[in-house]
Design a protein around this motif. Structure first.
Motif, PDB file in Angstrom:
ATOM      1  N   THR A  16       0.766  -1.188   0.047  1.00 22.71           N
ATOM      2  CA  THR A  16       0.009  -0.007  -0.125  1.00 22.71           C
ATOM      3  C   THR A  16       0.924   1.269  -0.019  1.00 22.71           C
ATOM      4  OG1 THR A  16      -0.114  -0.003   2.616  1.00 22.71           O
ATOM      5  CG2 THR A  16      -1.833  -1.260   1.240  1.00 22.71           C
ATOM      6  N   LEU A  17       0.281   2.330  -0.390  1.00 24.57           N
ATOM      7  CA  LEU A  17       0.943   3.717  -0.199  1.00 24.57           C
ATOM      8  C   LEU A  17       1.338   4.071   1.189  1.00 24.57           C
ATOM      9  CD1 LEU A  17      -1.004   5.526  -3.136  1.00 24.57           C
ATOM     10  CD2 LEU A  17       1.379   4.234  -3.231  1.00 24.57           C
ATOM     11  N   SER A  18       2.534   4.454   1.274  1.00 27.06           N
ATOM     12  CA  SER A  18       2.925   4.917   2.460  1.00 27.06           C
ATOM     13  C   SER A  18       2.461   6.202   3.121  1.00 27.06           C
ATOM     14  CB  SER A  18       4.569   5.113   2.538  1.00 27.06           C
ATOM     15  OG  SER A  18       5.012   6.106   1.634  1.00 27.06           O
ATOM     16  N   PRO A  19       2.159   6.592   4.141  1.00 30.53           N
ATOM     17  CA  PRO A  19       1.706   7.946   4.516  1.00 30.53           C
ATOM     18  C   PRO A  19       2.314   9.067   3.853  1.00 30.53           C
ATOM     19  CG  PRO A  19       1.775   6.502   6.301  1.00 30.53           C
ATOM     20  CD  PRO A  19       2.355   6.026   5.343  1.00 30.53           C
ATOM     21  N   ALA A  20       3.753   9.048   3.790  1.00 27.08           N
ATOM     22  CA  ALA A  20       4.383  10.124   3.074  1.00 27.08           C
ATOM     23  C   ALA A  20       4.086  10.039   1.695  1.00 27.08           C
ATOM     24  CB  ALA A  20       5.982   9.786   3.222  1.00 27.08           C
ATOM     25  N   GLN A  21       3.682   9.212   0.857  1.00 27.78           N
ATOM     26  CA  GLN A  21       3.298   9.192  -0.374  1.00 27.78           C
ATOM     27  C   GLN A  21       2.104   9.628  -0.724  1.00 27.78           C
ATOM     28  OE1 GLN A  21       3.966   5.081  -1.906  1.00 27.78           O
ATOM     29  NE2 GLN A  21       6.167   5.398  -2.064  1.00 27.78           N
ATOM     30  N   LEU A  22       1.183   9.416   0.369  1.00 22.75           N
ATOM     31  CA  LEU A  22      -0.165   9.895   0.563  1.00 22.75           C
ATOM     32  C   LEU A  22      -0.436  11.652   0.573  1.00 22.75           C
ATOM     33  CD1 LEU A  22      -2.012   7.130   2.392  1.00 22.75           C
ATOM     34  CD2 LEU A  22      -2.156   7.358  -0.205  1.00 22.75           C
ATOM     35  N   ARG A  23       0.639  12.176   1.458  1.00 19.65           N
ATOM     36  CA  ARG A  23       0.450  13.498   1.515  1.00 19.65           C
ATOM     37  C   ARG A  23       1.120  14.147   0.267  1.00 19.65           C
ATOM     38  NH1 ARG A  23       2.293  11.914   6.768  1.00 19.65           N
ATOM     39  NH2 ARG A  23       4.501  12.150   6.130  1.00 19.65           N
ATOM     40  N   TRP A  24       2.326  13.395  -0.614  1.00 18.07           N
ATOM     41  CA  TRP A  24       3.116  14.194  -1.442  1.00 18.07           C
ATOM     42  C   TRP A  24       1.860  14.263  -2.753  1.00 18.07           C
ATOM     43  CZ3 TRP A  24       4.642  12.049  -6.175  1.00 18.07           C
ATOM     44  CH2 TRP A  24       5.688  13.090  -6.966  1.00 18.07           C
ATOM     45  N   LYS A  25       1.781  15.366  -3.335  1.00 14.76           N
ATOM     46  CA  LYS A  25       1.006  15.420  -4.469  1.00 14.76           C
ATOM     47  C   LYS A  25       1.988  16.128  -5.390  1.00 14.76           C
ATOM     48  CE  LYS A  25      -3.164  15.897  -2.286  1.00 14.76           C
ATOM     49  NZ  LYS A  25      -4.616  16.821  -2.005  1.00 14.76           N
ATOM     50  N   PRO A  26       2.195  15.503  -6.638  1.00 13.71           N
ATOM     51  CA  PRO A  26       3.099  16.045  -7.711  1.00 13.71           C
ATOM     52  C   PRO A  26       2.356  17.298  -8.440  1.00 13.71           C
ATOM     53  CG  PRO A  26       1.833  13.877  -8.586  1.00 13.71           C
ATOM     54  CD  PRO A  26       1.598  13.917  -7.169  1.00 13.71           C
ATOM     55  N   ALA A  27       2.923  18.334  -8.696  1.00 12.61           N
ATOM     56  CA  ALA A  27       2.495  19.305  -9.250  1.00 12.61           C
ATOM     57  C   ALA A  27       2.365  19.063 -10.547  1.00 12.61           C
ATOM     58  CB  ALA A  27       3.820  20.426  -8.978  1.00 12.61           C
ATOM     59  N   PRO A  28       1.272  19.498 -11.193  1.00 14.11           N
ATOM     60  CA  PRO A  28       0.938  19.296 -12.563  1.00 14.11           C
ATOM     61  C   PRO A  28       1.760  20.053 -13.616  1.00 14.11           C
ATOM     62  CG  PRO A  28      -0.688  20.857 -11.700  1.00 14.11           C
ATOM     63  CD  PRO A  28       0.098  20.202 -10.441  1.00 14.11           C
ATOM     64  N   THR A  29       1.955  19.535 -14.745  1.00 16.90           N
ATOM     65  CA  THR A  29       2.785  20.101 -15.713  1.00 16.90           C
ATOM     66  C   THR A  29       2.131  20.882 -16.575  1.00 16.90           C
ATOM     67  OG1 THR A  29       4.505  18.047 -15.546  1.00 16.90           O
ATOM     68  CG2 THR A  29       4.485  19.339 -17.490  1.00 16.90           C
ATOM     69  N   ALA A  30       2.700  22.021 -16.713  1.00 22.65           N
ATOM     70  CA  ALA A  30       1.861  22.988 -17.945  1.00 22.65           C
ATOM     71  C   ALA A  30       1.990  22.144 -19.334  1.00 22.65           C
ATOM     72  CB  ALA A  30       2.439  24.288 -17.611  1.00 22.65           C
ATOM     73  N   MET A  31       1.035  22.516 -19.999  1.00 24.13           N
ATOM     74  CA  MET A  31       0.624  22.196 -21.308  1.00 24.13           C
ATOM     75  C   MET A  31       1.613  23.040 -22.247  1.00 24.13           C
ATOM     76  SD  MET A  31      -2.566  21.834 -23.988  1.00 24.13           S
ATOM     77  CE  MET A  31      -3.215  20.623 -22.908  1.00 24.13           C
ATOM     78  N   PRO A  32       2.431  22.671 -23.018  1.00 24.79           N
ATOM     79  CA  PRO A  32       3.229  23.353 -23.919  1.00 24.79           C
ATOM     80  C   PRO A  32       2.323  24.426 -24.898  1.00 24.79           C
ATOM     81  CG  PRO A  32       3.340  21.232 -24.631  1.00 24.79           C
ATOM     82  CD  PRO A  32       2.667  21.373 -23.455  1.00 24.79           C
ATOM     83  N   PRO A  33       2.750  25.487 -25.412  1.00 25.26           N
ATOM     84  CA  PRO A  33       1.937  26.513 -26.007  1.00 25.26           C
ATOM     85  C   PRO A  33       1.871  25.630 -27.462  1.00 25.26           C
ATOM     86  CG  PRO A  33       4.207  27.180 -26.052  1.00 25.26           C
ATOM     87  CD  PRO A  33       4.088  25.976 -25.015  1.00 25.26           C
ATOM     88  N   MET A  34       0.359  25.682 -27.864  1.00 23.16           N
ATOM     89  CA  MET A  34       0.089  25.282 -28.978  1.00 23.16           C
ATOM     90  C   MET A  34       0.182  26.187 -30.220  1.00 23.16           C
ATOM     91  SD  MET A  34      -0.952  22.144 -28.404  1.00 23.16           S
ATOM     92  CE  MET A  34      -2.013  21.673 -29.852  1.00 23.16           C
ATOM     93  N   PRO A  35       0.489  25.803 -31.460  1.00 26.62           N
ATOM     94  CA  PRO A  35       0.731  26.609 -32.374  1.00 26.62           C
ATOM     95  C   PRO A  35      -0.605  27.213 -33.170  1.00 26.62           C
ATOM     96  CG  PRO A  35       1.125  24.531 -33.311  1.00 26.62           C
ATOM     97  CD  PRO A  35       0.883  24.539 -31.867  1.00 26.62           C
ATOM     98  N   VAL A  36      -0.745  28.470 -33.508  1.00 24.02           N
ATOM     99  CA  VAL A  36      -1.915  29.208 -33.623  1.00 24.02           C
ATOM    100  C   VAL A  36      -1.696  29.561 -35.154  1.00 24.02           C
ATOM    101  CG1 VAL A  36      -3.312  30.965 -33.436  1.00 24.02           C
ATOM    102  CG2 VAL A  36      -2.245  29.997 -31.340  1.00 24.02           C
ATOM    103  N   THR A  37      -2.697  29.262 -35.895  1.00 25.10           N
ATOM    104  CA  THR A  37      -2.578  29.674 -37.369  1.00 25.10           C
ATOM    105  C   THR A  37      -3.787  30.688 -37.594  1.00 25.10           C
ATOM    106  OG1 THR A  37      -2.087  27.222 -38.067  1.00 25.10           O
ATOM    107  CG2 THR A  37      -2.901  28.624 -39.876  1.00 25.10           C
ATOM    108  N   LEU A  38      -3.181  31.617 -38.335  1.00 28.34           N
ATOM    109  CA  LEU A  38      -4.252  32.859 -38.479  1.00 28.34           C
ATOM    110  C   LEU A  38      -4.862  32.756 -40.132  1.00 28.34           C
ATOM    111  CD1 LEU A  38      -2.168  35.606 -36.540  1.00 28.34           C
ATOM    112  CD2 LEU A  38      -4.366  34.209 -35.891  1.00 28.34           C
ATOM    113  N   TRP A  39      -5.978  32.837 -40.323  1.00 25.65           N
ATOM    114  CA  TRP A  39      -6.336  32.731 -41.556  1.00 25.65           C
ATOM    115  C   TRP A  39      -6.848  34.380 -42.015  1.00 25.65           C
ATOM    116  CZ3 TRP A  39      -6.410  28.127 -43.942  1.00 25.65           C
ATOM    117  CH2 TRP A  39      -6.235  27.211 -43.509  1.00 25.65           C
TER     118      TRP A  39
END
Length: 234
Positions: free
Chosen positions: A211-234
């Motif tokens: 099972t997960l240890s108490p230390a692992q339960l308290r630790w929450k990984p920070a979400p990774t930001a999505m890289p910028p998407m290319p924008v195409t202008l018409w």
């Protein structure tokens, strides 16, 4: 002691274009070990002294030879011509032939008593005890009673500094070793970093494998930001 006869055989004159260099030293070689007895050595010395005054007479039994140093170079040259070879005829037995050769010139030893300039002088008094083994003490020197060993193992200023570093007070979970005076100066504090984790250690003791240890339960990984998407202008 059996009597011996010393017979000198005149060697034919050796004519060389340059001639031998004058020297006052002769080497008597091929001397048997039995000849290095006081009576025989003294008889040889008396025989060679007939040609001139002997300044140095050095029998060398380990090399089977005798070094003769004359005071005059002419005496050494005459002894060389008249005594090479030199036949020693004992009262019984076969004769022994000795050879006499010229050697490098040797300095003469003075018969006067040696002066102090011929010996190594002792160092000055202030450096006399620095050599090993030390030389004789100076005239008038008397031993003094030495002081007992030092009872104070540390200097007073060092003891005072160590007293200041002793534990002065305890505030919560930290120890105060050095507190600044009137709020100005340097302070030294010691804090137990493992004391705050004692409760977490008790919780981890109840952890079950798989099972997960108490230390692992308290630790929450920070979400990774999505890289910028290319924008195409018409």
């Amino acid at each position: 002691m059996p009597s011996i006869s010393i017979i000198s055989v005149d060697s034919p004159p050796h004519i060389s274009p340059k001639g031998p260099e004058p020297t006052n030293t002769l080497l008597i070689t091929q001397v048997p070990r039995d000849f290095f007895q006081p009576i025989i050595v003294e008889a040889l010395r008396d025989f060679f002294s007939l040609y001139g005054e002997i300044n140095q007479w050095a029998p060398l039994s380990c090399f089977s030879r005798i070094i003769v140093v004359y005071s005059n170079e002419d005496a050494a040259e005459q002894a060389k011509r008249n005594c090479d070879p030199l036949i020693i005829q004992p009262s019984y037995g076969s004769p022994t032939t000795l050879r006499v050769f010229r050697a490098d010139k040797s300095p003469l030893m003075t018969r006067s008593p040696p002066s102090d300039d011929n010996f190594l002088r002792p160092p000055p008094v202030d450096k006399n005890f620095l050599i090993s083994p030390p030389g004789s003490p100076p005239i008038g020197w008397e031993p003094i009673r030495e002081h007992p060993p030092n009872t104070a193992t540390l200097a007073e200023d060092l003891i005072t500094a160590l007293k200041k570093l002793q534990l002065r007070a305890r505030h919560g979970g930290r120890e105060v070793l050095l507190e600044p005076e009137e709020g100005v100066g340097v302070g030294v504090y010691v804090e137990d970093a493992d004391e705050s984790d004692s409760e977490d250690a008790d919780e981890e003791l109840d952890w079950d494998y798989g099972t997960l240890s108490p230390a692992q339960l308290r630790w929450k990984p920070a979400p990774t930001a999505m890289p910028p998407m290319p924008v195409t202008l018409w």
